[in-house]
Design an enzyme around this catalytic site. Structure first.
Site, short mmCIF file in Angstrom:
data_model
loop_
_atom_site.label_atom_id
_atom_site.label_comp_id
_atom_site.label_asym_id
_atom_site.label_seq_id
_atom_site.Cartn_x
_atom_site.Cartn_y
_atom_site.Cartn_z
N ASP A 69 9.94 -10.52 -2.50
CA ASP A 69 8.83 -9.90 -3.21
C ASP A 69 9.29 -8.55 -3.75
O ASP A 69 9.99 -7.80 -3.06
CB ASP A 69 7.63 -9.70 -2.28
CG ASP A 69 6.76 -10.94 -2.21
OD1 ASP A 69 6.65 -11.63 -3.23
OD2 ASP A 69 6.22 -11.21 -1.13
N ASP A 83 -11.29 5.62 -5.46
CA ASP A 83 -10.27 4.57 -5.38
C ASP A 83 -9.40 4.84 -4.16
O ASP A 83 -8.61 5.79 -4.14
CB ASP A 83 -9.43 4.57 -6.66
CG ASP A 83 -8.47 3.38 -6.71
OD1 ASP A 83 -8.32 2.69 -5.68
OD2 ASP A 83 -7.89 3.15 -7.79
N THR A 143 -12.30 -8.24 -12.95
CA THR A 143 -12.31 -7.26 -14.04
C THR A 143 -10.96 -6.57 -14.21
O THR A 143 -10.62 -6.13 -15.30
CB THR A 143 -13.36 -6.17 -13.76
OG1 THR A 143 -13.04 -5.46 -12.56
CG2 THR A 143 -14.74 -6.79 -13.61
N MET A 176 -10.03 -3.70 -13.29
CA MET A 176 -10.17 -2.28 -13.63
C MET A 176 -11.20 -1.66 -12.70
O MET A 176 -11.97 -2.36 -12.03
CB MET A 176 -10.56 -2.09 -15.09
CG MET A 176 -11.88 -2.72 -15.49
SD MET A 176 -12.22 -2.51 -17.26
CE MET A 176 -13.77 -3.40 -17.42
N ASP A 186 3.45 -12.56 4.01
CA ASP A 186 2.54 -12.06 5.04
C ASP A 186 1.10 -12.50 4.84
O ASP A 186 0.27 -12.31 5.72
CB ASP A 186 2.59 -10.53 5.12
CG ASP A 186 2.28 -9.87 3.79
OD1 ASP A 186 1.98 -10.60 2.83
OD2 ASP A 186 2.36 -8.62 3.71
#
Length: 725
Positions: free
Chosen positions: A349, A386, A422, A424, A560
């Site tokens: 990853d 956020d 979305t 966003m 994971d």
């Protein structure tokens, strides 16, 4: 059972630093790096070595089983000689010494295996200390909990765990976030964050919550927890041999059978000669010469067959799993470790493995009449709520930039969280302004939906940022695009060097990422991976693995999350994070207790080291046997085949001294090589051809030279103490 109201958090937020440090300091740490010959290991291993003399146990190792049978025959011969009246040219002490060293040969081989198993049991004991019954607060109904023992918990039970309490069983966090001390499992004192949702929700019974409060859904029944199963695996009560080990055992058995066919007729020939001398020549008491008696023929056989690698083969395999555990990796089978050494393709990853994991905001690029400060202020406003690492770095970058230290005050604005649909997030201010930040295509659709238009330069800026390997986030105020936030992926230190080490041994690396192809190609080039899969989904991972396996490749991957489980199950080597979901840990064949995504590279190197160790010691063993032929064959047969004197380059004192010296060296070389078998040879990332040349030069040549020197020194020592005729 005691029922009470659903407990509230004792405190909000993280525990004070002083308290957390004290808690962590008191946590038990696993003693991983035990000394090789630690007294607590040697004692039990010696006892086990004698117990393993049982024929039903010894039979599992055909080479050493033949040596044990030879030692028994020699013991029978000595007993018969003591009660016999027939004369012998060889003193009985020679036969006794020979039998003593034959038994030591078997015991040394058993000790090597028992010591490797003892190290595994020591690791299991440290795991057991983390497994004990603890109080559990099981949720009953909506508002009540009851205190029960952890042994009473069943799958799907929900328990409340607060700061200072032990997590009573394996499970997944369904509510809350907490700092967890996993020292009892991983041996690392630094706490880790576990939270509901995502791929870091898994918790292990026996670990301790340091801060906050979580609700855990139990996923394993009593006695079937991850820790219980890992203890059983580490103890290795029934160790399944790997295919390569089985193949090598068959080869060693074939060699042993061939030399049996060669040696046994010598005894029959000597018996026929004795009958001829007695019956036809009238000699009533024939003298039994050296080379025709059972002990000497047994010694010849033991020196001919590959006893060194036969003695250490099991220990090498067990030690491979032990070295994985020292790296905090629990392998569910020895086959998984060995397969890791044979993998052709490694899937990595990007986020967390090749890059640092959390992207950092590194700059604000304005559009039209806006300034970089305007972009930073609006991006920071949209990121106040956020909680993602990216959102926090945007706020931090805005506050740190010169001239951009203006306080961010959103008042009672409404925050718009990020969703996968979305793509966003943002904020709706009280004055009616709407600020959004998100993926370029998502913001473009949002602006167009509001009736706005997107400047042509936006596409050029987005492509430029992506081509540099960064991720662009577009910021919009209402229906106007304001600018772009640059989120940079930081490569992990020395990741290119580690990948190059894999490339040198023929392993191809593939980066999988959800990024667009342009960004993925840039990061892949910077990191030095061979290939990449962009905009990757769980289905595309699984399809890629199947495609490689259909082409005859062995594939390793790391994961994971629950969405990684199908690919982990499909991969030949699947490494799951201990912090990941239960589904991922069930699907894999290895678990990384540290939850370090780069550990997959270490797994491959451990597997390579196991194969290199087995190859090196096999080369050394065969070379040893060649050297021993020059010691024992001339001593036995030079009398009847005078031309063999030409290869008697050791010039040992006497035939009995030569044979006894060879047997003693054959026994002593086994414990001398135990550290190599258990620690492994030094891993060097080279190709197969270079590795073969290195083995022949170091272990092959060394295996020839060492017996010449060793046997000669033993011969001189035997003569010095007058133990040979």
């Amino acid at each position: 059972m005691e029922a009470s109201r659903l407990a509230q958090p004792q405190f909000e937020g993280r525990a004070p630093e002083s308290n957390r440090a004290a808690d962590v300091g008191q946590a038990p740490r696993r003693a991983r790096h035990l000394e090789l010959f630690a007294p607590e290991l040697v004692g039990p291993a010696l006892k086990k070595a004698f117990a393993m003399l049982r024929p039903d146990i010894q039979w599992a190792n055909p080479v050493m089983f033949v040596v044990e049978i030879g030692a028994l025959l020699t013991l029978f011969f000595i007993t018969k000689t003591l009660v016999s009246t027939s004369a012998s040219q060889v003193p009985i002490t020679y036969f006794v010494a020979l039998d003593f060293w034959l038994w030591l040969t078997v015991l040394f081989a058993n000790f090597a295996t028992a010591l490797a198993e003892a190290r595994g049991r020591a690791q299991a004991d440290s795991l057991k200390r983390a497994r004990r019954d603890t109080p559990a607060f099981r949720v009953r109904g909506k508002d009540f909990v009851e205190e029960v023992s952890s042994s009473e918990l069943r799958p799907d039970d929900r328990v409340v765990v607060q700061a200072g309490q032990m997590i009573p069983g394996d499970g997944e966090i369904v509510e809350g976030i907490a700092s967890v001390d996993e020292a009892a499992i991983t041996g690392e004192s630094a706490p880790v964050i576990r939270e509901a949702g995502g791929d870091r929700s898994g918790v292990t019974g026996g670990t301790r919550v340091l801060s906050d409060r979580i609700v855990v859904r139990i996923t394993a029944a009593t006695g079937q927890s991850f820790l219980d199963r890992m203890i059983a695996l580490v103890e290795g009560a029934v160790r399944q041999r790997t295919p390569n080990e089985i193949a090598l055992t068959l080869v060693l058995s074939a060699f042993t059978l061939i030399f049996l066919i060669v040696v046994v007729p010598l005894w029959a020939m000597s018996q026929n000669a004795e009958i001829y001398m007695t019956g036809y020549l009238g000699i009533s008491q024939p003298l039994k010469s050296l080379g025709t008696d059972v002990p000497t023929l047994v010694a010849l056989l033991v020196c001919l067959i590959p006893t060194t690698i036969g003695a250490l083969l099991a220990a090498i395999g067990i030690a491979g799993m032990d070295r994985a555990l020292q790296a905090n990796i629990i392998a569910k089978s020895g086959k998984a470790v060995e397969t890791a050494g044979d993998v052709d393709v490694v899937l990595l990853d990007k986020t967390g493995t090749i890059t640092m994991g959390n992207r950092h905001a590194t700059g604000f690029v304005p559009l039209t009449s806006y300034t970089a400060n305007d972009v930073g202020r609006l991006a920071a406003l949209s990121s106040i709520a956020d909680d993602t690492p990216e959102g926090k770095t945007i706020v931090s970058l805005y506050r740190e930039q010169d001239g951009s230290r203006e306080l961010i005050n959103a008042g009672d604005a409404r925050f718009v969280p990020f969703t996968a649909q979305t793509r966003m997030s943002g904020i709706d201010l009280l004055d009616g302004k709407q600020i959004r930040k998100g993926a370029p295509d998502a913001i473009v659709r949002y602006i167009e939906k509001l009736g706005g238009s997107v400047p042509k330069e936006l596409g050029l800026i987005v492509d430029s940022i992506a081509s540099d390997g960064a991720t662009p986030l577009v910021v919009a105020e209402g229906k106007q695009a304001v600018g772009v936030v640059v989120l940079a992926d930081v490569l992990k230190p020395a990741i290119s060097e580690r990948l190059e080490r894999l490339h040198r041994v023929g392993v191809r690396t593939v980066m999988v990422t959800g990024d667009n192809p342009l960004t993925a190609a840039t990061i892949a080039k910077r990191a030095g991976v061979n290939d990449f899969v962009a905009e990757c989904t769980p289905e595309s991972k699984l399809a890629y693995i199947r495609k490689e396996q259909a082409a005859g490749k062995l594939v390793a991957m790391i994961g994971d999350g629950t969405n990684d489980a199908p690919a982990l199950a499909q991969a030949d080597v699947g490494l799951a994070m201990n912090s990941g979901t239960q589904a991922a840990k069930e699907a894999c064949n290895m678990v990384d207790l540290d939850s370090n995504p780069t550990k997959l590279l270490e797994v491959v190197e451990i597997g390579k080291q196991l194969l290199m160790t087995r190859g090196a010691l096999t080369t050394f063993s065969i070379a040893n046997d060649v050297a021993k032929y020059f010691a024992i064959v001339p001593a036995l047969f030079a009398g009847t085949l005078p031309w063999l004197v030409a290869i008697d380059i050791m010039h040992l004192h006497s035939p009995t001294s030569a044979i006894l010296s060879a047997v003693i060296f054959n026994a002593l070389i086994i414990p001398a090589l135990i550290p190599v078998a258990l620690k492994g040879v030094k891993y060097i990332p080279v190709g197969a051809d270079a590795l073969l040349r290195r083995n022949l030069l170091i272990w092959g040549l060394g295996g020839v030279i060492m017996p010449f020197a060793g046997i000669k020194l033993i011969d001189l020592a035997l003569v010095a103490v007058h133990l040979t005729a």
